[in-house]
Design an enzyme around this catalytic site. Structure first.
Site, short mmCIF file in Angstrom:
data_model
loop_
_atom_site.label_atom_id
_atom_site.label_comp_id
_atom_site.label_asym_id
_atom_site.label_seq_id
_atom_site.Cartn_x
_atom_site.Cartn_y
_atom_site.Cartn_z
N ARG A 38 -7.57 4.64 -3.68
CA ARG A 38 -6.39 3.99 -4.24
C ARG A 38 -6.24 4.25 -5.74
NH1 ARG A 38 -7.31 -1.57 -1.38
NH2 ARG A 38 -6.63 -1.13 0.74
N ARG A 42 -1.12 1.84 -7.96
CA ARG A 42 -1.57 0.46 -7.88
C ARG A 42 -1.83 -0.16 -9.24
NH1 ARG A 42 -3.36 -2.13 -2.84
NH2 ARG A 42 -5.34 -2.54 -3.85
N ARG A 51 7.69 3.97 -9.09
CA ARG A 51 7.89 3.41 -7.75
C ARG A 51 8.93 2.30 -7.73
NH1 ARG A 51 4.49 1.84 -3.72
NH2 ARG A 51 6.41 0.85 -3.04
N ASP A 87 0.08 7.11 3.07
CA ASP A 87 -0.40 5.88 3.71
C ASP A 87 -0.87 6.23 5.11
OD1 ASP A 87 -0.23 2.68 3.30
OD2 ASP A 87 0.07 3.20 5.41
N TYR A 162 -3.78 -1.77 14.05
CA TYR A 162 -2.43 -2.13 13.58
C TYR A 162 -1.42 -2.09 14.73
CZ TYR A 162 -3.67 -2.02 8.61
OH TYR A 162 -4.22 -2.28 7.38
#
Length: 355
Positions: A38, A42, A51, A87, A162
């Site tokens: 990451r 972030r 973003r 992702d 998920y």
């Protein structure tokens, strides 16, 4: 075949002799290489700026934006490898699964996969489905030069968790219920996901990625016997599918101290270790023939610079006898981390381990 891979596994000089790839191959290095999970955004203000107003999944599909975000931490921190900005649910979205990444929640699947009929929705992934990935990696490898680019994908278990749960879960009761109660359906689901994941990694390698990491973020929820029987075959299928490219394959999960040996056996060249197990103990569990990656607790970065150095020294001391070591955090960079702390950490590891 990409510029980074050939049938013999030979890579071009540009990235082949980088400290990161040397460490992955368990060869002598000028210093311990560093990158962060990451790291592509972030915590960086410049990431938040580019973003702004762009949903996560959309940002993963814009090649110029992906390129900029991937390069930001390389420029700022001087890390030894870039991690492709994407992702783990991107390939699922690309084959038409109705899902979205909701801020503060994570991936949410509109119609969870619960029955055999649902498997039909998991069609093959083609390179055309993710042409934006190929384009972005082409742009990136030109910019990165001698700095390797790490491609990645979510492992079959984590993707399945998920899909079956419909979103993030702490207990995985629906996924485990399928795994225990309908093992044939579970095996078919993971096998399908292994094919999709392998196809996604192949696209990245053929576009120019120098290494790949398989994130099995939530597999620490399983006991070793369940992992061996119900998950390992699918992960092994992914690693085997990309073995011929000759690029290092990294395997990482959270809370996987009891699974480290099996995760290595699944086909990894490098086993990622979270912060719960010291690297010397992790090496004993994994056994010979593998490099290790890790494993500073990400929360240490919120402490004083002196405390960060002390804890980093502990990690480096534990890694002193390893065949190969890539320094990383034990999980991803937290969003509120001070970027300067990361820059200092890279510099400290490079300086302290200079050979």
């Amino acid at each position: 075949m990409s510029a980074n891979a050939s049938p013999t596994g030979q890579q071009p000089t540009a990235t082949y002799d980088s400290p990161f790839l040397k460490a992955c191959r368990r060869e002598p290095v000028p210093h311990t290489p560093v990158w962060f999970m990451r790291q592509a955004g972030r915590s960086l203000p410049e990431y938040r700026k580019v973003r702004e107003g762009i949903p996560m999944l959309e940002s993963c599909m814009r090649p110029e934006l992906v390129t900029e975000i991937t390069l930001q931490p390389v420029r700022r921190h001087g890390v030894d490898a870039a991690i492709f900005f994407s992702d783990i649910v991107v390939p699922l979205k690309a084959i038409g699964i109705d899902l979205d990444i909701k801020p503060g929640v994570g991936p949410v699947v509109e119609q969870p996969v619960r029955t055999r009929a649902d498997l039909a929705r998991l069609r093959d992934l083609t390179p055309e489905d993710v042409s934006y990935v190929t384009e972005a990696i082409g742009l990136l490898t030109r910019e990165l030069g001698a700095t390797p680019l790490i491609g990645f994908a979510g492992a079959p278990f984590t993707l399945a968790s998920y899909l079956v749960e419909g979103g993030p879960s702490r207990t995985y009761e629906n996924a485990k219920a399928m795994m225990y109660g309908d093992p044939e359906l579970w095996a078919d689901l993971l096998d399908r996901l292994a094919e999709i994941t392998a196809a996604f990694l192949k696209v990245q390698i053929e576009a120019g990625a120098s290494a790949v990491q398989l994130f099995d973020s939530w597999v620490g929820a399983l006991a070793p016997a369940d992992y061996r029987r119900s998950v390992m075959p699918a992960s092994a299928k992914v690693f085997e599918a990309v073995a011929g490219y000759g690029v290092p394959r990294i395997h990482f999960g959270v809370g996987t101290g009891e699974l480290l040996k099996l995760m290595g056996e699944a086909g990894a060249d490098v086993v990622g270790v979270d912060w719960r197990v010291p690297l010397d103990e992790a090496a004993r569990r994994v056994g010979p023939g593998k490099a290790l990656q890790g494993n500073l607790d990400p929360t240490v970065l919120f402490s004083t610079p002196e405390a960060v150095e002390t804890k980093t020294r502990e990690v480096l001391d534990a890694a002193a006898g390893l065949e190969g070591h890539v320094f990383n955090l034990g999980h991803g960079v937290m969003p509120s981390t001070d970027p300067d702390a990361l820059t200092r950490l890279v510099e400290y590891v490079h300086t302290r381990t200079a050979r």
